[in-house]
Scaffold this motif. Structure first.
Motif, PDB file in Angstrom:
ATOM      1  N   ARG A 136       1.691   4.265  -3.034  1.00  0.00           N
ATOM      2  CA  ARG A 136       1.641   5.719  -2.810  1.00  0.00           C
ATOM      3  C   ARG A 136       2.944   6.379  -3.233  1.00  0.00           C
ATOM      4  NH1 ARG A 136       1.067   6.123   3.068  1.00  0.00           N
ATOM      5  NH2 ARG A 136       1.034   8.379   2.725  1.00  0.00           N
ATOM      6  N   PRO A 153      -2.352  -7.301  -0.774  1.00  0.00           N
ATOM      7  CA  PRO A 153      -3.572  -6.702  -1.319  1.00  0.00           C
ATOM      8  C   PRO A 153      -3.270  -5.811  -2.512  1.00  0.00           C
ATOM      9  CG  PRO A 153      -2.837  -5.440   0.555  1.00  0.00           C
ATOM     10  CD  PRO A 153      -1.867  -6.592   0.425  1.00  0.00           C
ATOM     11  N   PRO A 201      -4.004  -2.244  -3.736  1.00  0.00           N
ATOM     12  CA  PRO A 201      -4.457  -1.055  -2.993  1.00  0.00           C
ATOM     13  C   PRO A 201      -5.593  -0.318  -3.694  1.00  0.00           C
ATOM     14  CG  PRO A 201      -2.402  -0.586  -4.131  1.00  0.00           C
ATOM     15  CD  PRO A 201      -2.674  -2.052  -4.348  1.00  0.00           C
ATOM     16  N   ALA A 202      -6.727  -0.992  -3.863  1.00  0.00           N
ATOM     17  CA  ALA A 202      -7.815  -0.436  -4.660  1.00  0.00           C
ATOM     18  C   ALA A 202      -8.565   0.679  -3.954  1.00  0.00           C
ATOM     19  CB  ALA A 202      -8.798  -1.554  -5.022  1.00  0.00           C
ATOM     20  N   GLU A 203      -8.363   0.812  -2.622  1.00  0.00           N
ATOM     21  CA  GLU A 203      -9.136   1.822  -1.905  1.00  0.00           C
ATOM     22  C   GLU A 203      -8.820   3.232  -2.379  1.00  0.00           C
ATOM     23  OE1 GLU A 203      -5.343   1.025   0.292  1.00  0.00           O
ATOM     24  OE2 GLU A 203      -6.951  -0.196  -0.545  1.00  0.00           O
ATOM     25  N   THR A 204      -7.633   3.425  -2.961  1.00  0.00           N
ATOM     26  CA  THR A 204      -7.277   4.742  -3.486  1.00  0.00           C
ATOM     27  C   THR A 204      -7.287   4.771  -5.017  1.00  0.00           C
ATOM     28  OG1 THR A 204      -4.930   4.158  -3.399  1.00  0.00           O
ATOM     29  CG2 THR A 204      -5.861   5.268  -1.472  1.00  0.00           C
ATOM     30  N   LEU A 205      -7.583   3.655  -5.645  1.00  0.00           N
ATOM     31  CA  LEU A 205      -7.600   3.535  -7.109  1.00  0.00           C
ATOM     32  C   LEU A 205      -6.371   4.198  -7.736  1.00  0.00           C
ATOM     33  CD1 LEU A 205     -11.374   4.164  -7.881  1.00  0.00           C
ATOM     34  CD2 LEU A 205     -10.171   1.982  -7.823  1.00  0.00           C
ATOM     35  N   ALA A 210       0.839  -1.214   0.000  1.00  0.00           N
ATOM     36  CA  ALA A 210       0.000   0.000   0.000  1.00  0.00           C
ATOM     37  C   ALA A 210       0.866   1.253   0.000  1.00  0.00           C
ATOM     38  CB  ALA A 210      -0.934  -0.009   1.204  1.00  0.00           C
TER      39      ALA A 210
END
Length: 332
Positions: A232, A252, A254-258, A228
């Motif tokens: 970034r 994972p 990191p799809a939460e921030t696309l 993640a």
């Protein structure tokens, strides 16, 4: 008789045993190699523990990488001759072959020539790290001059090779280490910047180095939840390549921030099983060896096959900088 390292249960280095058996005979398409030096790899530790990308079939052998002399040829092998100096590269499953031995049988396709001027130790230490660095960064990653590349686990043999590959291409290597204690060694190895992930914020430091853009490439040997943060630290449209699973944890997306990036995996076998790709990689690495851009970083040499347990303990200590080599017959 040949001494071979085997293990019949998964676990710590103490499960490794040395067994004596008749000298192995190569079959069709195979070559027997008298082993002079063995390059240890983290993959072998994971295979011994049952944590590798393929399930370990017990009883098992170990070893992807060695240097030595061709001792016998199997049917249909015409490229090589008895007495040739060679290195063995990872082009097989350890469920089928292993080079932790005095004499090992391997597929002929797994051999590359070893120049007379190259020592046995260097011949066992150079190929896997530089083939991974070239294949993951240059051939499939498209690394270009001026790109910033973030290299995790940078004190490993692959990490050090990736630094050298980046410099040869004209890219800017940013190395990570848990503490700043290894920073001088990483800078000596060619890292333009070193980020101590246990002492400073990875993302903030990378953005500072890259004027807020992030890295065009991230070359990660660890995987797991830290991906993640790596995402970034990746530039828009950049490539995050995972080539190892040292964390042992689920990784994972990191799809939460696309994030606007390419996230991919890379395995050396994609290249070593393809003769044309291996030829190109060999040409790239060979050119770097000849002009001095590439040289294997050897952390420590263990003498004697009976030192295999201590060598694996050192491999798992995470204190090494570079490659660990085991000489089955001792110093020569």
């Amino acid at each position: 008789m040949t001494r071979t390292v085997r293990f019949s249960e998964l676990g710590d280095p103490d499960v490794l045993r040395i067994e004596e058996e008749p000298d192995p005979t190569p079959g069709p398409g195979e070559v027997a190699v008298d082993v002079a030096a063995i390059g240890l790899n983290r993959a072998e530790s994971m295979f011994r523990r049952g944590e590798y990308i393929e399930a370990t079939q017990l009883p098992a052998r170990l070893g992807y990488e060695c240097s030595g002399t061709v001792a016998a040829l199997g049917e249909g092998v015409t490229r090589w001759s008895v007495g040739d100096r060679v290195s063995v590269v990872p082009a097989f499953s350890m469920n089928d072959y292993g080079v932790y031995a005095d004499r090992a049988v391997v597929p002929a396709r797994a051999l590359v020539p070893l120049p007379d001027a190259t020592s046995w130790v260097d011949g066992a230490a150079v190929w896997m790290p530089f083939l991974v660095g070239y294949g993951g960064l240059v051939e499939t990653g498209g690394l270009r001059a001026g790109d910033h590349v973030l290299i995790t686990a940078a004190t490993s043999s692959v990490g050090l090779a990736a630094i050298a590959v980046a410099n040869r291409v004209g890219a800017v290597p940013i190395a990570t280490s848990r503490s700043s204690s290894k920073a001088p060694q990483l800078r000596d190895a060619g890292a333009a910047h070193v980020v101590a992930t246990g002492e400073e914020d990875l993302v903030d430091r990378v953005l500072e180095i890259t004027d807020g853009r992030g890295c065009e490439h991230v070359f990660d040997a660890v995987a797991g939840p830290a991906v993640a943060d790596l995402a970034r630290a990746t530039a828009a449209g950049g490539i995050l390549t995972i080539h190892g699973l040292l964390s042992g944890q689920p990784t994972p997306f990191p799809a939460e921030t696309l994030p606007d990036l390419w996230m991919r995996t890379y395995t050396l076998f994609a290249m070593t099983h393809d003769p044309e790709r291996l030829r190109r990689a060999g040409a790239f690495v060979g050119a770097g060896l000849r002009d001095g851009s590439f040289s294997p970083q050897v952390d420590r040499v263990f003498d004697g096959l009976d030192q295999v347990v201590d060598a694996h303990r050192h491999l798992e200590s995470n204190t090494q900088v570079g490659k660990i080599v085991l000489r089955p017959g001792g110093a020569s």
